[in-house]
Scaffold this active site. Sequence first.
Site, short mmCIF file in Angstrom:
data_model
loop_
_atom_site.label_atom_id
_atom_site.label_comp_id
_atom_site.label_asym_id
_atom_site.label_seq_id
_atom_site.Cartn_x
_atom_site.Cartn_y
_atom_site.Cartn_z
N HIS A 193 30.52 47.02 7.70
CA HIS A 193 30.92 48.38 8.06
C HIS A 193 31.05 49.29 6.71
CE1 HIS A 193 32.80 51.27 10.41
NE2 HIS A 193 33.74 51.68 9.49
N GLU A 221 25.91 44.72 11.87
CA GLU A 221 27.50 45.14 12.38
C GLU A 221 27.51 44.97 13.85
OE1 GLU A 221 30.74 48.72 11.69
OE2 GLU A 221 28.66 49.13 12.26
N ASN A 229 16.98 20.52 -9.29
CA ASN A 229 16.28 19.14 -9.53
C ASN A 229 17.21 18.12 -8.90
OD1 ASN A 229 14.40 20.12 -11.38
ND2 ASN A 229 15.14 19.04 -13.22
#
Length: 687
Positions: free
Chosen positions: A46, A68, A412
Amino acid sequence: MFSDEEISVFLDELEEKIQVLNENILVLEREGGSQEALQEIFRAAHTIKGSSAVMGYDKMASLTHEIENLFDQMRKGLLPVSGPLVDTLFMALDTLQILRDEIIGKDVSVDIEQVVTSLKQFQGIGSPPSPGEAPESGRGPSKQPAGAIDDGIGEVEEDVIREAELKGLQAYWVTVQLDAGCQMKSVRAFLVFETLQQMGEVIKSQPPAEDIQEGNFETGFRVILLTGEDPDRVRNLLMTVSEVAKTEVNRIKLAAGQEVREQAASDASAEKTEQAARADHEVKTVQTVRVDVQKLDTLMNLVGELVIDRTGLNRFAEIFEGRFGSGSGDMVETMNEISSHLGQVAGDLQEQIMKARMLPVAQVFNRFPRMVRDLAQKLNKEVDFIVEGHETELDRNVIEVIGDPLIHLIRNALDHGVEGPEERVRLGKPRNGVLKLKASYMENHIIITIQDDGKGMDPVKLRAKAVEKGLINGEVAQRMSDQEALNLIFLPGFSTVAKVSDLSGRGVGMDIVRSHIEQINGITDVSSVPGVGTTFTIKLPLTLAIIRALMVELGNEQFAFPLTNVVETISVKAEEIKRVKHNEVILVRGRVLPLVRLSDIFERETCAEMDRLFVVVLGIGEKKVGVIVDKLLGELEIVIKSLGDYLGKVPCLSGATILGDGQVALIVDVRSLVKEIGVEEAVYAAS
């Protein structure tokens, strides 16, 4: 239309809200429909929607409007959490991030239509949200002290209110108070008006709407709202607007031409509880303020000047006493007291400024759960990601540097370390791999560890791969210990992956990781057990502004070696020094240590030849070098100062510091020094 400062505040808040969305969507995926997470998400979405609309970023406002709406349905229980839904939400957040990059001038562009269409498809699963419904905020009805509202209703407003009442609507005085530290009052006010207009009609405001739009008000304003909504619903929805400290909604009842305010009833204990909660909230907002880090750097420099002046005052007291004799005792004592107090204040100031520069490592760590989730899905691996030590604090400048190295180490670990679920089951391991990221304090350093329970690394295979790639020869490989073999992964071009992918295999990365960490006086270590897992340990200074250093003397000048890089200090006889291929070396506990004279590096005069020489042994990773100096002066905490644009980058120097007596001492760049003299060549030649 908006100043650079306002845009900067908007971008900072946008980054913060996107992070809130990321974190809470992960919570939703892990825990299902958590109402607390949904509430946080709804508030953040919002805020982004309203702020971006008022700033004129329409694409961002449209996208967050759809986000929203989707969360509104989830909050009402009309839309369940599912894997495809979470993937779509993360795609929307990635699009938001691209839109942010577009604002700051990066050469990117994005079409939001595809993302918006995907979001709308999920909205169709549940029934559309009812207009005006707001999230639960957990706040009870707000109370207004008597006399807080003056007579602000004219004849025109009274006629409009009476007409609205005939249509079944109610009139309310809505009072909104913003946080004391709010930097975009006009933007917040716009969001409040937009929220109110979703529920009804605003017929009057105090001060006038024009002044509110320009930000010409203190921290509060009030409006008359005509609506059919419940006052608690109005209040709760307003509280979802960012930086709204409190709201009051009071019904207006007109009778016999007079304004009568109707207050909701409540017991005295509820009144006290709410007032206490508000007071607590107001105190917190006042205590938080945005400060440009450049201002903190300037303050630190000024504190350094204070320390120098205090030392000058001490020196003046000594001269004064020597010149005027014992008769000046009282005056000298007074000056010493002033100097002592000045030193204490300067020390306290320095400590507080350093604390202001510190940030929790959560600033960096919070990015990683989303990244781990996405990579694990891409690699078809199941990983439990554990993060500890969010609250551990580091200097802002250090935090800015460690992000990329940590990203590479985590990637990794997921790609090379943790096995796939089927392979783990076959090996008798739990189906889910574990990747742990932890930060903790150790003396004046912070220790960050990245640990996985994957396949580990075999030193024998690492040696063979390094020889195969031509990075070392077979003779050197045979002499290597297992720990030295593990450190081969930090060599440029080293990789054990046969197939190049978008994640790894190019031999670029681990050398850059170590290089980045060493640039901030950090140390990277690795330990691994085949079949059990691998642990990377990063040791970092808490701050880059102040370090502990070993002070040495060369002729009449002083130099500083960062204590992080000092392994030991030794004293040797001149005849113990040998020369191999134009390099001076000595044997220390059976190992060859290359030597370099500080006087040769900086072309300075040294004192007369001595029978015994002082050697400072410096280390960067596995590389060590001994530096011959005239004197060892001891340890000292120093403030690092840049050499400035005029001098630029000077080989083997990283900066300077001003000592207590006003003398300037140069700080040696150990990493550059080790690189300049070619340690490996000297050691291998001597071997």
